[in-house]
Design an enzyme around this catalytic site. Sequence first.
Site, PDB file in Angstrom:
ATOM      1  NE  ARG A 232      -4.243  -1.413  -0.075  1.00 55.35           N
ATOM      2  CZ  ARG A 232      -4.331  -2.461  -0.888  1.00 55.35           C
ATOM      3  NH1 ARG A 232      -3.294  -2.792  -1.653  1.00 55.35           N
ATOM      4  NH2 ARG A 232      -5.441  -3.178  -0.943  1.00 55.35           N
ATOM      5  CD  GLU A 261      -2.961   3.631  -5.578  1.00 51.98           C
ATOM      6  OE1 GLU A 261      -4.020   3.037  -5.882  1.00 51.98           O
ATOM      7  OE2 GLU A 261      -1.982   3.045  -5.089  1.00 51.98           O
ATOM      8  CG  HIS A 280      -3.316  -0.383  -6.923  1.00 55.72           C
ATOM      9  ND1 HIS A 280      -3.610   0.361  -5.803  1.00 55.72           N
ATOM     10  CD2 HIS A 280      -3.390  -1.676  -6.526  1.00 55.72           C
ATOM     11  CE1 HIS A 280      -3.863  -0.444  -4.778  1.00 55.72           C
ATOM     12  NE2 HIS A 280      -3.733  -1.684  -5.196  1.00 55.72           N
TER      13      HIS A 280
END
Length: 321
Positions: A232, A261, A280
């Site tokens: 993360r 993000e 991601h």
Amino acid sequence: MNYRKIIISQNLDERLLEKIQVLIPEWKIITGRDPAIWSDHIHDAEIIAGWKTEMKQLIMNGERKNLKWIQTWSAGVNALPLDTLEKGNVQITTANGVHAYPISETIFALILAFTRKIDTYVKQQQKKIWHHAQMQEEIHNKTIGIVGVGKIGKETAKIAKAFGMTVLGVRHSGKSEEFVDEMFTQDQLMKFLPKCDYVIVTLPLTSKTRHMFGKNEFNLMKPSAFFLNIGRGSIVIENELVQALENQQIAGAGLDVFETEPLPENSPLWEMDNVIITPHTSGNTEFYDQRLIEEIFIPNLKNYLLGNIPEINLLNYKKGY
């Protein structure tokens, strides 16, 4: 007639949906990504499979009188209103383990891209440049340090051994693991980091892992070491990572996750030659839904129908994972 309800907020393949329907023929199954399909059913759904951000407000408003169990479609649970759900005695199971193969493949794609200069050669190809770019490194006999030896970490360690690497691990318990030559605990990073040629972060985000990596940790790493984060973004103090890269305190970084993000366009990480960015996507795979349904959700559902708590990947609220 009052049906027991399950919401599956995904567009599932019919074959997988049929496997669920066979187990609960008398239940009402609401399925689909569009919130318009399931928003009117949140208040009396017993099971929710797949968490959507739009659900949070509905849950916080108390529209969950029958809710007993949530199966997430991700390994992380940071987007869920955990305090509210814990007070409501809602069980949460995650998709932990679904990602082990694709993420471990991504980890080695990044390692090999750096070591064998693949990213550099792709850029040179676009400019029609024929140059060796001082490519000479290999990963055999190097040391890989895996911070978070869960299912992803175990698979990464297994692959690393095929490359003849020395494997170091960090896990909360310090318990030994197959394919890991030496295990450390989180408070032993000072001893762990200087040994590593590649530092791989596979941790979930918790109160104990937030900002775990910053200036002090990057100072402990070798100037020749690469840092990879597929856990993360907030595990890393991003501006201090940028400084470490700019000051050549570490050789490079492969990053799939970020504090914000999508990664903002003004982030200096975009322009760095020693950084590889993926959006991601390290856990994406053609087998995602199949693994989640067949290996996690259906076994848990069978257990739940017997009156038991679903056990596979059951969230520990105190630990946060």
